[in-house]
Design an enzyme around this catalytic site. Sequence first.
Site, PDB file in Angstrom:
ATOM      1  N   ARG A   1       8.071   2.820   1.477  1.00  0.00           N
ATOM      2  CA  ARG A   1       7.348   1.617   1.059  1.00  0.00           C
ATOM      3  C   ARG A   1       5.976   1.571   1.697  1.00  0.00           C
ATOM      4  O   ARG A   1       5.786   1.932   2.852  1.00  0.00           O
ATOM      5  CB  ARG A   1       8.109   0.356   1.480  1.00  0.00           C
ATOM      6  CG  ARG A   1       7.422  -0.940   1.043  1.00  0.00           C
ATOM      7  CD  ARG A   1       8.083  -2.151   1.642  1.00  0.00           C
ATOM      8  NE  ARG A   1       7.965  -2.231   3.095  1.00  0.00           N
ATOM      9  CZ  ARG A   1       6.887  -2.653   3.741  1.00  0.00           C
ATOM     10  NH1 ARG A   1       5.817  -3.030   3.082  1.00  0.00           N
ATOM     11  NH2 ARG A   1       6.876  -2.696   5.064  1.00  0.00           N
ATOM     12  N   THR A   2       4.997   1.149   0.903  1.00  0.00           N
ATOM     13  CA  THR A   2       3.686   0.789   1.424  1.00  0.00           C
ATOM     14  C   THR A   2       3.379  -0.606   0.926  1.00  0.00           C
ATOM     15  O   THR A   2       3.937  -1.063  -0.074  1.00  0.00           O
ATOM     16  CB  THR A   2       2.562   1.749   0.975  1.00  0.00           C
ATOM     17  OG1 THR A   2       2.473   1.723  -0.438  1.00  0.00           O
ATOM     18  CG2 THR A   2       2.817   3.157   1.466  1.00  0.00           C
ATOM     19  N   SER A   3       2.469  -1.276   1.605  1.00  0.00           N
ATOM     20  CA  SER A   3       2.131  -2.649   1.230  1.00  0.00           C
ATOM     21  C   SER A   3       1.105  -2.712   0.109  1.00  0.00           C
ATOM     22  O   SER A   3       1.114  -3.620  -0.695  1.00  0.00           O
ATOM     23  CB  SER A   3       1.577  -3.401   2.438  1.00  0.00           C
ATOM     24  OG  SER A   3       2.530  -3.417   3.459  1.00  0.00           O
ATOM     25  N   THR A   4       0.194  -1.748   0.082  1.00  0.00           N
ATOM     26  CA  THR A   4      -0.890  -1.814  -0.892  1.00  0.00           C
ATOM     27  C   THR A   4      -1.105  -0.467  -1.555  1.00  0.00           C
ATOM     28  O   THR A   4      -0.674   0.580  -1.063  1.00  0.00           O
ATOM     29  CB  THR A   4      -2.211  -2.222  -0.221  1.00  0.00           C
ATOM     30  OG1 THR A   4      -2.580  -1.198   0.717  1.00  0.00           O
ATOM     31  CG2 THR A   4      -2.091  -3.546   0.496  1.00  0.00           C
TER      32      THR A   4
ATOM     33  N   GLN B   1      -2.791   2.488   0.390  1.00  0.00           N
ATOM     34  CA  GLN B   1      -2.051   3.270   1.368  1.00  0.00           C
ATOM     35  C   GLN B   1      -1.362   4.476   0.734  1.00  0.00           C
ATOM     36  O   GLN B   1      -0.287   4.873   1.137  1.00  0.00           O
ATOM     37  CB  GLN B   1      -1.017   2.380   2.067  1.00  0.00           C
ATOM     38  CG  GLN B   1      -1.629   1.281   2.884  1.00  0.00           C
ATOM     39  CD  GLN B   1      -0.582   0.364   3.482  1.00  0.00           C
ATOM     40  OE1 GLN B   1       0.450   0.111   2.888  1.00  0.00           O
ATOM     41  NE2 GLN B   1      -0.869  -0.148   4.669  1.00  0.00           N
TER      42      GLN B   1
END
Length: 188
Positions: free
Chosen positions: A7-10, A13
Amino acid sequence: MLVGYARTSTLEQKAGFDSQREALEAVGCNRVWEEQRSSVGPREALSEAISFCREGDIFVVTKLDRLARSVRHLGEIVEELEHKGVDLKVLDLGLDTTRATGKLMLNVLGSVAQFEREMMLERQKEGIAKAKREGKYKGRMPTAMAKSSQAEELLRRGLTKRQVAKELSISERSVHRIVERTKQTRPS
């Protein structure tokens, strides 16, 4: 079976996303779920990955912060995995809950991570308070209100509030606030 989750937030990334995927594949994850979401929002891929797990599987993440947003949330995930008979492996920590020491370390590290986050938030609040006292803090730029003249023009053309919001990349609620502010400032 090794089940991976990345998972990445944005979207910015992407490099972090690629490195997570590579690390999960390198340890032999048979299936990898991926998503680009904030840790505070709903995470469908995480739910799907956990649902996919069967007794005896190992759920693998590269870092603890990619999995949970707090000690409590981590505890909920670990409890769900344990209920299914699934162990957890966190690659960057060498943490593996198939062993008793891994379970202990998971709890200790989760507590430290939460403490670290709370300290960061405390420092951030202190910094904002100091900047306000010195007259340096201006807050977040009011992006929607900066587009109020454009929103008013689109509304005059007959677009709905929803269409205006989409056109200007602002929330529908912001369009409602612009309309209310316009009503208040318009002479009677």
